[in-house]
Design an enzyme around this catalytic site. Structure first.
Site, PDB file in Angstrom:
ATOM      1  N   HIS A   1      -3.122  -3.184   5.247  1.00 60.47           N
ATOM      2  CA  HIS A   1      -2.571  -2.631   4.010  1.00 60.47           C
ATOM      3  C   HIS A   1      -3.093  -3.411   2.788  1.00 60.47           C
ATOM      4  O   HIS A   1      -3.563  -2.807   1.811  1.00 60.47           O
ATOM      5  CB  HIS A   1      -1.031  -2.703   4.100  1.00 60.47           C
TER       6      HIS A   1
ATOM      7  N   LEU B   1       4.893  -2.795  -2.886  1.00 57.92           N
ATOM      8  CA  LEU B   1       5.547  -3.212  -4.127  1.00 57.92           C
ATOM      9  C   LEU B   1       5.078  -2.375  -5.319  1.00 57.92           C
ATOM     10  O   LEU B   1       5.785  -2.268  -6.315  1.00 57.92           O
ATOM     11  CB  LEU B   1       5.289  -4.698  -4.388  1.00 57.92           C
TER      12      LEU B   1
ATOM     13  N   GLY C   1       3.597  -8.686   1.627  1.00 55.35           N
ATOM     14  CA  GLY C   1       2.213  -8.914   1.242  1.00 55.35           C
ATOM     15  C   GLY C   1       1.960  -8.532  -0.204  1.00 55.35           C
ATOM     16  O   GLY C   1       2.698  -7.719  -0.776  1.00 55.35           O
TER      17      GLY C   1
HETATM   18 NI    NI Z   1       0.826  -2.581  -1.104  1.00 56.13          NI
END
Ligand code: NI
Length: 153
Positions: free
Chosen positions: A130, A89, A46
């Site tokens: 998230h 990330l 994501g």
């Molecule tokens: Ni994230």
């Protein structure tokens, strides 16, 4: 399309509040295309617009080859709970348990401005929760917890 640079957790920008998308135009499409190229280049699950430096309420998810885009999303229903190890990330090489709803129902728009409702569970619900948090400057590291005995997945 272009791969964009990921904003790391050490940059205060990641904490900013994203703003609603008001125009569903080519610029939005370009942003989303770039987000896809960026996410798929690292095989991520994501990515939110804020993570590529754009304060728009938009995120994409890529789970089990299911690819979806969410613009101006609002979570309207949450139920149950689950504890899975998450990563991000923007927070490289860090994985920790977070408590999330087992099932999430979200209302959002696609890139053309069409409204839709989506209900998901398990990993997809984790991912949606998230990414949704990113739109309000919240990172999973804010929510790290120790799962109750027997609840860790
Ligand atoms: Ni994230």
């Amino acid at each position: 399309m272009a791969i964009r640079e990921i904003v790391p957790y050490t940059d205060k920008f990641i904490r900013k509040q994203s703003k609603p998308v008001t125009v569903f135009d080519d610029k939005l499409a370009e942003l989303l295309d770039d987000m896809w190229e960026t996410l798929l280049s690292v095989n991520g699950a994501g990515l939110s617009a804020v993570q590529v430096g754009v304060l728009k309420r938009a995120f994409i998810i890529n789970i089990n080859n299911m690819k979806m885009e969410f613009i101006n999303p609002v979570i309207i229903k949450k139920s149950g709970e689950q504890y899975k190890q998450e990563g991000c990330l923007s927070v490289p090489n860090t994985y920790n348990y977070v408590k999330r709803p087992q099932t999430v129902t979200i209302v959002a728009y696609d890139r053309y401005g069409n409204k839709f409702t989506f209900t998901c569970e398990d990993w997809t619900a984790v991912c949606v929760s998230h990414e949704y948090d990113h739109l309000d400057g919240i990172l999973f590291t804010d929510k790290i917890c120790v799962p109750p005995k027997g609840k860790a997945e």
